[in-house]
Design a protein around this motif. Structure first.
Motif: not given
Length: 130
Positions: A72-76, A106-109, A119-127
């Protein structure tokens, strides 16, 4: 290692995963599965040193196998730390510290994508995985 196995409609009624497990002796730990009448998608763990063996068996039976090697990618900068991801994550990837700032492990993903959809702000993605 996590893999995604896509099964098309023309082979969805065949027991290709069971056949591959029996044929190779390689075990799969299935963490997510979705099937309907048009296709099937399975996310599973397989030992990295046995990936090629399992991949060869599954693809010979018509399945498509993809390595899920991008967590998972997190856009802070985009995240508002609303906690929506925390409420839906089945493996507790997300938590809050004492200052109510979001923490991501991320290791638990298991790369199910549920948090991405929530996510309401599209701050997460799976590459490239999704």
């Amino acid at each position: 290692m996590k893999i995604k196995i896509n099964i098309s409609s023309d082979i969805i009624t065949k027991p290709i995963m069971a056949e591959s497990i029996l044929e190779t002796g390689v075990l799969l730990n299935i963490s997510q599965a979705h099937f309907d009448r048009s296709c099937g998608e399975v996310v599973a763990d397989v030992d990295e040193d046995k990936f090629d063996q399992m991949c060869k068996s599954l693809t010979s039976k018509g399945a498509k196998v993809t390595k899920l090697n991008v967590p998972i990618k997190w856009d802070e900068n985009e995240c508002v730390e609303c906690g929506a991801c925390m409420s839906v994550c089945p493996t507790k990837v997300f938590s809050m510290d004492d200052a109510f700032s979001l923490l991501v492990d991320e290791s638990k993903c298991i790369q199910c994508g549920t948090c991405v959809d929530m996510c309401p702000h599209n701050a997460l993605s799976l590459g490239n995985n999704r």
